[in-house]
Design a protein around this motif. Structure first.
Motif, PDB file in Angstrom:
ATOM      1  N   MET A 107       0.838  -1.189   0.000  1.00 54.69           N
ATOM      2  CA  MET A 107       0.000   0.000   0.000  1.00 54.69           C
ATOM      3  C   MET A 107       0.879   1.247   0.000  1.00 54.69           C
ATOM      4  N   THR A 108       0.597   2.200  -0.898  1.00 51.27           N
ATOM      5  CA  THR A 108       1.345   3.442  -0.964  1.00 51.27           C
ATOM      6  C   THR A 108       0.998   4.326   0.222  1.00 51.27           C
ATOM      7  N   ARG A 109       2.018   4.989   0.797  1.00 52.97           N
ATOM      8  CA  ARG A 109       1.755   5.928   1.872  1.00 52.97           C
ATOM      9  C   ARG A 109       1.075   7.167   1.320  1.00 52.97           C
ATOM     10  N   THR A 110       0.058   7.661   2.037  1.00 49.95           N
ATOM     11  CA  THR A 110      -0.673   8.852   1.635  1.00 49.95           C
ATOM     12  C   THR A 110      -0.652   9.854   2.775  1.00 49.95           C
ATOM     13  N   GLN A 111      -0.437  11.114   2.447  1.00 48.94           N
ATOM     14  CA  GLN A 111      -0.456  12.170   3.455  1.00 48.94           C
ATOM     15  C   GLN A 111      -1.781  12.920   3.376  1.00 48.94           C
ATOM     16  N   LEU A 112      -2.440  13.064   4.511  1.00 49.60           N
ATOM     17  CA  LEU A 112      -3.661  13.864   4.610  1.00 49.60           C
ATOM     18  C   LEU A 112      -3.291  15.209   5.224  1.00 49.60           C
ATOM     19  N   HIS A 113      -3.864  16.294   4.684  1.00 54.55           N
ATOM     20  CA  HIS A 113      -3.405  17.629   5.050  1.00 54.55           C
ATOM     21  C   HIS A 113      -4.385  18.414   5.899  1.00 54.55           C
ATOM     22  N   ASP A 114      -5.564  17.874   6.191  1.00 59.68           N
ATOM     23  CA  ASP A 114      -6.544  18.657   6.925  1.00 59.68           C
ATOM     24  C   ASP A 114      -7.448  17.755   7.757  1.00 59.68           C
ATOM     25  N   ALA A 115      -8.157  18.358   8.701  1.00 59.86           N
ATOM     26  CA  ALA A 115      -8.985  17.613   9.641  1.00 59.86           C
ATOM     27  C   ALA A 115     -10.136  16.895   8.941  1.00 59.86           C
ATOM     28  N   ARG A 116     -10.721  17.526   7.942  1.00 61.56           N
ATOM     29  CA  ARG A 116     -11.853  16.904   7.253  1.00 61.56           C
ATOM     30  C   ARG A 116     -11.435  15.596   6.580  1.00 61.56           C
ATOM     31  N   SER A 117     -10.275  15.599   5.919  1.00 61.31           N
ATOM     32  CA  SER A 117      -9.794  14.378   5.272  1.00 61.31           C
ATOM     33  C   SER A 117      -9.475  13.297   6.294  1.00 61.31           C
ATOM     34  N   LEU A 118      -8.910  13.707   7.439  1.00 69.36           N
ATOM     35  CA  LEU A 118      -8.590  12.743   8.491  1.00 69.36           C
ATOM     36  C   LEU A 118      -9.860  12.124   9.064  1.00 69.36           C
ATOM     37  N   LEU A 119     -10.873  12.942   9.353  1.00 68.69           N
ATOM     38  CA  LEU A 119     -12.133  12.410   9.869  1.00 68.69           C
ATOM     39  C   LEU A 119     -12.742  11.414   8.889  1.00 68.69           C
ATOM     40  N   ALA A 120     -12.735  11.761   7.610  1.00 71.65           N
ATOM     41  CA  ALA A 120     -13.315  10.872   6.598  1.00 71.65           C
ATOM     42  C   ALA A 120     -12.552   9.556   6.539  1.00 71.65           C
ATOM     43  N   ALA A 121     -11.216   9.612   6.607  1.00 70.57           N
ATOM     44  CA  ALA A 121     -10.415   8.386   6.563  1.00 70.57           C
ATOM     45  C   ALA A 121     -10.694   7.510   7.775  1.00 70.57           C
ATOM     46  N   LEU A 122     -10.807   8.113   8.949  1.00 74.95           N
ATOM     47  CA  LEU A 122     -11.097   7.345  10.160  1.00 74.95           C
ATOM     48  C   LEU A 122     -12.485   6.714  10.098  1.00 74.95           C
ATOM     49  N   GLU A 123     -13.440   7.441   9.576  1.00 73.88           N
ATOM     50  CA  GLU A 123     -14.802   6.921   9.475  1.00 73.88           C
ATOM     51  C   GLU A 123     -14.895   5.784   8.457  1.00 73.88           C
ATOM     52  N   ARG A 124     -13.996   5.777   7.471  1.00 79.32           N
ATOM     53  CA  ARG A 124     -13.955   4.681   6.485  1.00 79.32           C
ATOM     54  C   ARG A 124     -13.054   3.538   6.952  1.00 79.32           C
ATOM     55  N   ASP A 125     -12.520   3.650   8.155  1.00 80.63           N
ATOM     56  CA  ASP A 125     -11.624   2.633   8.720  1.00 80.63           C
ATOM     57  C   ASP A 125     -10.375   2.423   7.872  1.00 80.63           C
ATOM     58  N   GLU A 126      -9.878   3.499   7.273  1.00 77.57           N
ATOM     59  CA  GLU A 126      -8.621   3.404   6.550  1.00 77.57           C
ATOM     60  C   GLU A 126      -7.470   3.279   7.560  1.00 77.57           C
ATOM     61  N   PRO A 127      -6.333   2.693   7.146  1.00 76.15           N
ATOM     62  CA  PRO A 127      -5.223   2.460   8.079  1.00 76.15           C
ATOM     63  C   PRO A 127      -4.434   3.740   8.379  1.00 76.15           C
ATOM     64  N   VAL A 128      -5.013   4.600   9.218  1.00 73.00           N
ATOM     65  CA  VAL A 128      -4.320   5.810   9.654  1.00 73.00           C
ATOM     66  C   VAL A 128      -3.287   5.402  10.705  1.00 73.00           C
ATOM     67  N   ARG A 129      -2.028   5.683  10.464  1.00 72.86           N
ATOM     68  CA  ARG A 129      -0.947   5.191  11.326  1.00 72.86           C
ATOM     69  C   ARG A 129      -0.395   6.251  12.262  1.00 72.86           C
ATOM     70  N   LEU A 130      -0.460   7.525  11.857  1.00 70.97           N
ATOM     71  CA  LEU A 130       0.200   8.568  12.627  1.00 70.97           C
ATOM     72  C   LEU A 130      -0.464   9.901  12.311  1.00 70.97           C
ATOM     73  N   VAL A 131      -0.653  10.720  13.369  1.00 79.77           N
ATOM     74  CA  VAL A 131      -1.144  12.081  13.178  1.00 79.77           C
ATOM     75  C   VAL A 131      -0.159  13.041  13.846  1.00 79.77           C
ATOM     76  N   LEU A 132       0.295  14.021  13.079  1.00 77.13           N
ATOM     77  CA  LEU A 132       1.153  15.084  13.578  1.00 77.13           C
ATOM     78  C   LEU A 132       0.310  16.348  13.673  1.00 77.13           C
ATOM     79  N   HIS A 133       0.395  17.061  14.773  1.00 75.85           N
ATOM     80  CA  HIS A 133      -0.446  18.251  14.931  1.00 75.85           C
ATOM     81  C   HIS A 133       0.281  19.311  15.732  1.00 75.85           C
ATOM     82  N   ARG A 134      -0.153  20.573  15.553  1.00 72.33           N
ATOM     83  CA  ARG A 134       0.421  21.645  16.353  1.00 72.33           C
ATOM     84  C   ARG A 134      -0.194  21.620  17.749  1.00 72.33           C
TER      85      ARG A 134
END
Length: 245
Positions: free
Chosen positions: A1-28
């Protein structure tokens, strides 16, 4: 699986709701929007690793060239072992007998930015040297596996996994553009002084030579890697899909 970078909260929420393999979140640390706070809460609930960075660090890492409040990594687990990696890997780099942690770190950065699945270091670095490797690599080990293992065992595992073993050394008999670089591969580079040891070269399926026209008879490691990475990308074209995509 290719690594994908998500750049905003909306994309992250959508990925989590679809049960995508989110491995790491970096935040301020502060100034997060309500949507970002909700995304971080859901990520924490799902057991995703969360790390705080400065805004400058997030901006430098952001592929979208924006100033994000968070970034997320979607893809394979960056802590998986080499056996797991080799089952589906498209590109793995093996660095043999390097003497300098800084050079190893630059190799890792080059490998990660080019989309490699893992880097294996066959060098006897101690704990402090490994810390120096991670610092120079800008902690790229957060995003893909960094594995310390002897070269011979790595080659054996790669061959069992169906990867072509390609050495990059001045004793090679062809340039990168004279070889088919579109296949799954373990790419091997050697140390600064003596290159790839003869017993490891003998185990390579192919050995590539980088043309050199100057008086000094070698490129530094990351420059040599970059030439092969660029040629590999050219041969594959922008539409290449790695196994498992």
């Amino acid at each position: 699986m290719t690594r994908t970078q998500l750049h905003d909260a909306r994309s992250l929420l959508a990925a989590l709701e679809r049960d995508e393999p989110v491995r790491l979140v970096l935040h301020r640390e502060s100034g997060l929007s309500p949507e970002a706070c909700a995304a971080l809460a859901l990520a924490r609930e799902r057991g995703v690793a969360l790390r705080t960075l400065s805004q400058n660090q997030l901006t430098r890492l952001c592929q979208a060239r924006s100033e994000p409040e968070l970034l997320a990594l979607v893809g394979d687990d960056p802590t998986r072992n080499l056996d797991s990696v080799l089952e589906t890997a498209d590109t793995v780099w093996l660095l043999v007998d390097t003497a300098y942690p800084g050079n190893a770190g630059f190799v890792i950065r080059t490998a990660e930015v080019s989309g490699a699945d893992a880097v294996v270091i066959g060098a006897p670095f101690d704990h402090e040297q490994r810390r120096a490797v991670r610092r120079t690599a800008m902690r790229a080990d957060r995003y893909m596996p960094l594995i310390y293992q002897p070269a011979a065992a790595t080659i054996e595992g790669a061959r069992a996994g169906g990867l072509e073993v390609i050495g990059i050394e001045d004793s090679g008999d062809r340039a990168p553009w004279q070889h088919d670089l579109t296949r799954r591969a373990l790419l091997v580079v050697g140390g600064e002084r003596h290159g790839i040891p003869p017993e490891i070269l003998e185990q390579c399926d192919s050995v590539l030579r980088l043309p050199m026209a100057g008086f000094v008879p070698s490129y530094n490691l990351q420059a040599a890697m970059a030439m092969v990475v660029g040629e590999r990308a050219r041969q594959r074209g922008s539409g290449h899909q790695a196994p498992g995509d």
